[in-house]
Scaffold this motif. Structure first.
Motif: not given
Length: 423
Positions: A178, A182, A337, A333, A293, A175, A296-297, A289, A171
């Motif tokens: 990401s 992003t 969210s 997820f 993330s 991230w 969240g991960l 964001s 994870w």
């Protein structure tokens, strides 16, 4: 099965709340003010705005748990195992397995949610918000489908490769990867993704363009042009925005906004959008964001592992690295969210209020500002004072009641105390 039963009870309660139990009465002290919809909407428009808003809100609150139920359905009835088996037998290349699996899962979800999406489309048509043909609507839906499939395939392929290679810290690496991804999406959206849906061209009204660019110049925005997008062939709703970062920054106006608003109202709207840029909201959105993330991960990984241990055998999943477990990960997820969305919306509403204040200070025209939002509410059949739950989960902007009241009571010549400033 318990979830399906709960879904039915939830749907009935939500329907009752939205159509009968919710309190959206106008505060007594605002009746007769510029924020009172009775002052700028006809009785028929008031009725239509309430009905349309309630239906759209209900469809949203139904669609979210429907997505969860689809993931559980795919897992519980063995479809995910079948998708994995069907995709793995085609070739020895794992990326192809991932692409085919994601395609099967996406198609199943698309088919199961199609009736709800089609009903939403017909509702917008019947209330004259959408003027889009079925062919055009389907085309946009298919573009959405294939873009989502391509991006999801890429992300899932990388994610499960990381899970197999770094089972405990996947994870964190996901991230880190990401972040540039992003940023890249933020950069290419205005010039690559957006034109797939609509036609963009330089603003035809040269006088108005010059006025907008003058505001942009005062705000030190590196914009050399203003773009118009042909949305009147799809909708009667109004919108404008500034998006993109770096050299791909774009100032965009829907042609419906140009057709419905006066020049002074358009200038206020654009000053609002420019305010987002001046106060770095685009970059704060990017940073938030990235932060969300990470959270969240991290949290999603913890829940994912526990679910696989508890339900893996029942679902026919071999372990955390099994592609057949993807619906469980997507479900997690989606749940996270949904839970965090009221906080995100509250932060967004604060940013929108800041942009409203920036715009009124820039244009010094409260009448145009109030008129713009009154027209926006009327054309879009927006509910001026929605129920609290709707505001928490759906409103990234202040309600029309709050925005119009704020602008109507704002005196551009007064000095605000520090405690009164929104930023």
């Amino acid at each position: 099965m318990w979830f399906m039963l709960g879904f039915g009870i939830y749907g009935a309660l939500m329907w009752y709340y939205l159509f009968h139990g919710a309190d959206s009465a106008l505060p007594v002290d605002l009746k007769g003010s510029a924020a009172d919809p009775a002052m700028f909407m006809t009785d028929r428009e008031l009725e239509l705005s309430t009905d349309f808003s309630r239906i759209k809100d209900f469809l949203y609150f139904i669609s979210v748990p429907l997505e969860w139920m689809i993931y559980l359905f795919v897992l519980g009835f063995g479809l995910s195992k079948w998708f994995r088996k069907a995709s793995s037998g085609l070739t020895r290349f794992s990326i192809v397995h991932t692409a085919v699996y994601v395609l099967l899962l996406s198609f199943a979800s698309w088919v199961l949610t199609f009736p709800l999406r089609y009903y939403s489309f017909t509702v917008s048509k019947s209330y004259n918000i959408s003027v889009q043909s079925f062919h055009s609507w389907m085309r946009d839906g298919l573009v959405d489908f294939w873009i989502s499939w391509a991006l999801t395939t890429l992300m899932v392929g990388v994610m499960y490769w990381l899970i197999k290679k770094y089972e405990k810290r996947w994870w964190l690496f996901a991230w880190l990867l990401s972040i540039p991804f992003t940023v890249f999406l933020y950069f290419i959206q205005p010039v690559v993704i957006d034109p797939l849906y609509n036609k963009f061209y330089p603003l035809q009204d040269e006088a108005l363009k010059e006025k907008i660019l003058n505001i942009a110049e005062k705000a030190e925005i590196p914009a050399e042009n203003v773009y118009e997008v042909n949305m009147s062939e799809k909708t009667n709703a109004l919108n404008a925005y500034v998006n993109g970062i770096g050299s791909n920054l774009r100032i965009v106006l829907w042609d419906t906004t140009l057709n419905k608003l006066s020049d002074n109202q358009v200038l206020f709207v654009m000053a609002h959008e420019i305010g987002h840029y001046v106060m770095n909201h685009l970059y704060w959105n990017l940073i938030s964001s990235i932060v969300l993330s990470f959270l969240g991960l991290w949290l999603g990984n913890i829940i994912y592992r526990k679910w696989i241990v508890k339900y893996g055998k029942t679902w026919g999943i071999k372990g955390v690295g099994d592609l057949a477990a993807l619906p469980a990960l997507l479900l997690i997820f989606s749940l996270l969210s949904f839970v965090v969305s009221p906080v995100e919306n509250a932060v967004s509403r604060k940013a929108e209020r800041d942009a409203d204040q920036y715009a009124i200070q820039m244009t010094k025209n409260p009448e145009a500002a109030v008129g713009a939002f009154q027209q926006l509410a009327t054309v879009s059949l927006s509910e001026v004072n929605p129920p609290k739950i709707v505001k928490w989960f759906l409103y990234g902007h202040p309600t029309m009641l709050e925005r119009i009241h704020f602008l109507d009571s704002y005196n551009t010549g007064k000095t605000l105390d520090k405690e009164q400033l929104p930023y």
